[in-house]
Write a protein that holds these residues in place. Structure first.
Motif, PDB file in Angstrom:
ATOM      1  N   GLY A 101       0.804  -1.162  -0.004  1.00  0.00           N
ATOM      2  CA  GLY A 101       0.013   0.075   0.010  1.00  0.00           C
ATOM      3  C   GLY A 101       0.886   1.204   0.173  1.00  0.00           C
ATOM      4  N   TYR A 102       1.809   1.146   0.536  1.00  0.00           N
ATOM      5  CA  TYR A 102       3.108   2.227   0.717  1.00  0.00           C
ATOM      6  C   TYR A 102       3.318   2.644  -0.572  1.00  0.00           C
ATOM      7  CZ  TYR A 102       5.669   5.070   3.789  1.00  0.00           C
ATOM      8  OH  TYR A 102       6.557   6.323   4.295  1.00  0.00           O
ATOM      9  N   ASP A 197      -7.715   6.920  -0.034  1.00  0.00           N
ATOM     10  CA  ASP A 197      -6.901   5.974   0.653  1.00  0.00           C
ATOM     11  C   ASP A 197      -8.043   5.252   1.213  1.00  0.00           C
ATOM     12  OD1 ASP A 197      -5.523   4.022   2.036  1.00  0.00           O
ATOM     13  OD2 ASP A 197      -3.773   5.334   2.256  1.00  0.00           O
ATOM     14  N   HIS A 200      -8.288   1.206   5.284  1.00  0.00           N
ATOM     15  CA  HIS A 200      -9.098   1.087   6.570  1.00  0.00           C
ATOM     16  C   HIS A 200     -10.569   1.120   6.119  1.00  0.00           C
ATOM     17  CE1 HIS A 200      -5.565   1.147   9.358  1.00  0.00           C
ATOM     18  NE2 HIS A 200      -5.263   2.089   8.301  1.00  0.00           N
ATOM     19  N   THR A 228      -4.708  -1.298   0.441  1.00  0.00           N
ATOM     20  CA  THR A 228      -3.743  -2.271   0.776  1.00  0.00           C
ATOM     21  C   THR A 228      -4.504  -3.569   0.904  1.00  0.00           C
ATOM     22  OG1 THR A 228      -2.438  -2.807   2.907  1.00  0.00           O
ATOM     23  CG2 THR A 228      -4.287  -1.816   3.487  1.00  0.00           C
TER      24      THR A 228
HETATM   25  C1  LIG Z   1      -4.033   4.725   5.635  1.00  0.00           C
HETATM   26  C2  LIG Z   1      -2.832   3.590   5.203  1.00  0.00           C
HETATM   27  N1  LIG Z   1      -2.391   4.033   3.971  1.00  0.00           N
HETATM   28  C3  LIG Z   1      -1.333   3.087   3.599  1.00  0.00           C
HETATM   29  C4  LIG Z   1      -0.799   1.989   4.519  1.00  0.00           C
HETATM   30  C5  LIG Z   1       0.332   1.144   3.805  1.00  0.00           C
HETATM   31  O1  LIG Z   1      -0.138   0.104   3.398  1.00  0.00           O
HETATM   32  P1  LIG Z   1       0.703  -1.236   3.514  1.00  0.00           P
HETATM   33  O2  LIG Z   1       1.025  -1.614   4.857  1.00  0.00           O
HETATM   34  O3  LIG Z   1       0.234  -2.193   2.510  1.00  0.00           O
HETATM   35  O4  LIG Z   1       2.317  -0.743   2.833  1.00  0.00           O
HETATM   36  C6  LIG Z   1      -1.335   2.018   5.940  1.00  0.00           C
HETATM   37  C7  LIG Z   1      -0.559   1.083   6.572  1.00  0.00           C
HETATM   38  O5  LIG Z   1      -0.125   0.413   7.352  1.00  0.00           O
HETATM   39  C8  LIG Z   1      -2.445   2.944   6.160  1.00  0.00           C
HETATM   40  O6  LIG Z   1      -2.748   2.635   7.434  1.00  0.00           O
END
Ligand SMILES: Cc1ncc(COP(=O)(O)O)c(C=O)c1O
Length: 383
Positions: A101-102, A197, A200, A228
């Motif tokens: 997700g990042y 995003d 959640h 994510t």
């Molecule tokens: C709001 C939000 N966006 C993005 C991420 C990143 O996702 P990922 O853990 O898949 O890299 C997170 C969490 O960890 C998140 O809480």
């Protein structure tokens, strides 16, 4: 001062302020069963036999890694299946999977940003969106959290031709929800693209299809979703969902997609299976909300719309101590302190999960609240 001396000084400062984080194993091996109110596996799918089977099947078929960037040889049938299933679940026309997700958030903002595009970011968005905005080469305006008047002024008064607004559907630490219909309407009025995003939101809001779907905005050309795969979907990875033209742009320009090895096929296959399960078993989502309601009422806090229920603590040290006491009682909770809390208030984060016993969750929440009350009584720091 050498770099190592500088690191030692920074570590000492963190310790003095009770802000040290560790990577101690959270899940195993515990000497006794623990009540998990800390993980983001909201629907308990991370240990579902059907996801394990899908992942093992993908490993047998494709191997343990993608082996290359998706634009070289890293795309498999598992990636295509995932993109189809996630698009179907959320009602979006197209999907592109990233390795986290990042990476998805950095990818979309850097691919959309340029000196002619103003990025307007809510003050409480996740670190990945902040980093994406910083790397995008766009001018960035940070809008006070959920301040629609200020958002409208920033969009109306901009001098740049294009604008991208960045919000979360359900905010990660405080657990509040964005007013998506109003924000999307503002974006439409001022010709801006809205990036939501749903880390959640998917698996939690709108019967699991996400808050954008629930707001009737799925497929709206000016609303784009990032996701994510590592929370409700029980796997690992990320995605961007929206118009096919956006997907095509990301495949060609998103550096965290082009220059990154593709998502592991096992994670893609597991997440694809999770999408089908969420679509077919809405009772899982209902169970999560029932647990959330029990946690909030036992803790005496207003129920947040998502899985995360937040209990303010008087100080970082009190938050750490309360989490440690709950751990000793057999309960895992999140402990959030600056800089992970946008309002600077340390808190326990109790995550509702569909597979935990609601009575046990309520009892743990009552204990957590009691620790907070006792800490506040003995503390000079206001909550
Ligand atoms: C709001 C939000 N966006 C993005 C991420 C990143 O996702 P990922 O853990 O898949 O890299 C997170 C969490 O960890 C998140 O809480």
């Amino acid at each position: 001062m050498s770099v190592l001396e500088w690191l030692a000084e920074a570590a000492a400062q963190r310790a003095a302020r009770d802000l040290v984080r560790t990577t101690d194993p959270g899940r195993s091996p515990h000497t006794r069963p623990m009540l998990d109110l800390a993980s983001n596996d909201y629907l308990g799918l991370g240990t579902d036999p059907r996801l394990r089977e899908a992942a093992v099947g993908a490993i047998r078929r494709f191997g343990t890694g993608a082996g290359a960037s998706r634009v070289v040889t890293g795309t498999t049938a598992a990636h295509e299946e995932l993109e189809g299933e996630l698009a179907a679940l959320t009602g979006q026309p197209a999907c592109l999977a990233f390795s986290s997700g990042y990476a998805a958030n950095i990818g979309i903002l850097t691919a959309l940003g340029d000196p002619g595009t103003l990025i307007v970011s809510d003050a409480h968005v996740h670190a990945s969106l902040i980093d994406g905005a910083r790397l995008s080469r766009s001018p960035v305006a940070v809008c006070p959290h959920a301040d629609l008047g200020r958002l409208e002024a920033l969009l109306r008064d901009r001098t740049l031709p294009r604008a991208v607004v960045v919000v979360e559907s359900i905010y990660s630490v405080l657990g509040d929800a964005a007013d998506l219909p109003a924000i999307a309407a503002l974006c439409a009025r001022h010709d801006a693209l809205l990036v939501v995003d749903e880390a959640h939101g998917i698996g939690v809001a709108g019967g699991g299809r996400g808050a954008v779907h629930a707001a009737g905005l799925a497929g709206a050309g000016h609303v784009v979703v990032t996701a994510t795969l590592s929370k409700s979907l029980g796997a690992q990875g990320g995605a961007v969902l929206g118009p096919p033209l956006l997907r095509e742009h990301l495949v060609n320009t998103a550096r965290t997609f082009v220059f990154d090895t593709g998502l592991a096929p096992a994670a893609a296959a597991a997440a694809a299976r999770a999408c089908r399960i969420i679509g077919a078993e809405p009772e899982r989502v209902a169970a999560l909300h029932a647990v959330a309601e029990r946690i909030a009422s036992a803790a005496g806090v207003p129920q947040a719309p998502g899985a995360v229920q937040s209990l303010p603590m008087p100080s970082p040290a009190h938050a750490v101590e309360a989490a440690a006491r709950l751990h000793a009682d057999g309960v895992l909770v999140g402990c959030f302190r600056p800089p992970s809390v946008p309002d600077g208030i340390s808190r326990l984060r109790l995550t509702a999960r569909s597979t935990v016993d609601p009575c046990a969750a309520a009892a743990a929440a009552a204990r957590a609240a009691a620790y907070g009350t006792a800490a506040r009584r003995t503390s000079e720091v206001p909550a």
